[in-house]
Design a protein around this motif. Sequence first.
Motif, mmCIF file in Angstrom:
data_model
loop_
_atom_site.group_PDB
_atom_site.id
_atom_site.type_symbol
_atom_site.label_atom_id
_atom_site.label_comp_id
_atom_site.label_asym_id
_atom_site.label_seq_id
_atom_site.Cartn_x
_atom_site.Cartn_y
_atom_site.Cartn_z
ATOM 1 N N UNK A 122 0.871 -1.181 -0.086
ATOM 2 C CA UNK A 122 0.002 0.088 -0.080
ATOM 3 C C UNK A 122 0.881 1.187 0.032
ATOM 4 N N UNK A 123 1.912 1.103 0.548
ATOM 5 C CA UNK A 123 2.901 2.319 0.399
ATOM 6 C C UNK A 123 3.809 2.114 -0.694
ATOM 7 N N UNK B 7 3.082 6.756 11.137
ATOM 8 C CA UNK B 7 2.718 6.257 10.054
ATOM 9 C C UNK B 7 3.520 6.847 8.943
ATOM 10 N N UNK B 8 3.989 5.898 8.061
ATOM 11 C CA UNK B 8 4.492 6.580 6.575
ATOM 12 C C UNK B 8 3.199 7.345 5.993
ATOM 13 N N UNK B 9 3.716 8.556 5.153
ATOM 14 C CA UNK B 9 2.774 9.086 4.782
ATOM 15 C C UNK B 9 2.162 10.085 5.576
ATOM 16 N N UNK B 10 1.121 10.853 4.812
ATOM 17 C CA UNK B 10 0.307 12.023 5.551
ATOM 18 C C UNK B 10 -0.932 11.554 6.005
ATOM 19 N N UNK C 160 8.083 15.215 6.281
ATOM 20 C CA UNK C 160 7.240 15.036 4.872
ATOM 21 C C UNK C 160 6.791 13.625 4.519
ATOM 22 N N UNK C 161 7.665 12.691 5.092
ATOM 23 C CA UNK C 161 7.560 11.258 4.724
ATOM 24 C C UNK C 161 6.743 10.567 5.626
ATOM 25 N N UNK C 162 6.562 11.140 6.995
ATOM 26 C CA UNK C 162 5.568 10.261 8.120
ATOM 27 C C UNK C 162 4.846 11.403 8.658
ATOM 28 N N UNK C 163 3.773 10.717 9.506
ATOM 29 C CA UNK C 163 2.710 11.664 10.087
ATOM 30 C C UNK C 163 2.552 10.972 11.517
ATOM 31 N N UNK D 286 11.921 7.711 1.924
ATOM 32 C CA UNK D 286 12.268 8.552 3.369
ATOM 33 C C UNK D 286 13.485 8.375 3.768
ATOM 34 N N UNK D 287 14.262 9.325 4.314
ATOM 35 C CA UNK D 287 15.553 9.244 4.916
ATOM 36 C C UNK D 287 15.232 8.778 6.309
ATOM 37 N N UNK D 288 14.049 8.635 7.063
ATOM 38 C CA UNK D 288 13.848 8.147 8.247
ATOM 39 C C UNK D 288 13.783 6.561 8.226
#
Length: 437
Positions: free
Chosen positions: A279-280, A377-380, A317-320, A286-288
């Motif tokens: 799904x991702x 989570x990864x993404x916003x 930017x890459x995680x929320x 992402x650098x994280x």
Amino acid sequence: MAAGTLYTYPENWRAFKAQIAAQYSGARLKVASNAPAFTFGQTNRTPAFLNNFPLGKVPAYQGDDGFCLFESNAIAHYLSNDALRGASPQAAAQVLQWVSFADAEIIPPASAWVFPTLGIMQFNKQATEQAKEEVKKVLSLLNQHLNTRTFLVGERITLADISVACSMLWLYKQVLEPSFVQPYSNVTRWFVTCINQPQFKAVLGEVKLCEKMAQFDAKKFSDLQPKRETAPKKEKAPKESKPQEKKEKKKEEKKAAPAVEEMDECEAALASEPKAKDPFALLPKSAFVMDEFKRKYSNEDTLSVAVPYFWENFDREGYSIWYGEYKFPEELAMTFMSCNLITGMFQRLDKLRKNGFASVILFGGNNDSTISGIWIFRGQDLAFTLSEDWQIDYESYDWRKLDVDSQECKTMVKEYFAWEGEFKHVGKPFNQGKVFK
């Protein structure tokens, strides 16, 4: 009287429950755990087996009359007699209480502590220490209950004793050394009484209690892991004096070595599932590195190392970051049931682990508690919406996306990660926490 076949793999403690119950009740039970009658990982994936047991899990029971059952507690109950199930409605309810207690309170920490010592799970310092504390709580509760009792329910062995004893079997064999269980003498007395009953010994044989607490063996763990295939090396021209046939034969024999038998059939079932679309997959890299943060969180001090590392490397930017709170606190009753609710959710989100992390806490006590936690989570977007497999539990929670630069977010991350703080937004005392990682 019940008569049938129990399909399982060797030394499956879940199957022991049914086998011991059958010893007491007189049920005629054949056990199929070795070839040619049953080969775990093969027989349980055949169409014929899946037609009777759609999940492909063992233990599984098929009666001579064709009646089929899966789930070890149901099988043990069916193979029991009235004395084992509880002679009165009250006793039957108490038996069910202890059977559920074993599943919810003993098995999770026992697995987290014991499996690394057997080489079938990676060692996690924080998870092991938490498991030890949870085992102490279990032992303390049992010790108090058994202070004036020989058995858990009534004056004779019941399915309660069978289930709880089997769930503690590997604890006593691997890690519960004498100094650790010394404060819980009633529990050890009860356990030894159970395993020395003829019906237990007929199934378990002689059980040797742990003398020294087993530790994680990195080499053993490495040896038990399936080897990844590597690109073949360029072969040197064969020397006339040393033909390659023997070397090739040795390589083939090494490849053909049988895989180590899995301890947990659920793991094998998950491994055999076809890979679904990620799904991702469409999100930018992402650098994280989530795994590196998890290693810091699991193996080093939370406040001085893990939390600073998180904020120094977090990719906004890459995680929320999300706050989730259980919607129906009025429905929460016993705290062990509430903890089981959290654990169940985590188990159903297993495939989200690479792209998610959470620390969820139960606040308050029996009949007056709340559940809330911080999720990364990864993404916003809220990750649960990306897959139907992740949507079973999330609608039971209210979700709020946090401003990662706000003081509120930094405070909540610190408190929920460390399981300590004022928790001003909750208004109830800390009970216990669980981590999804």
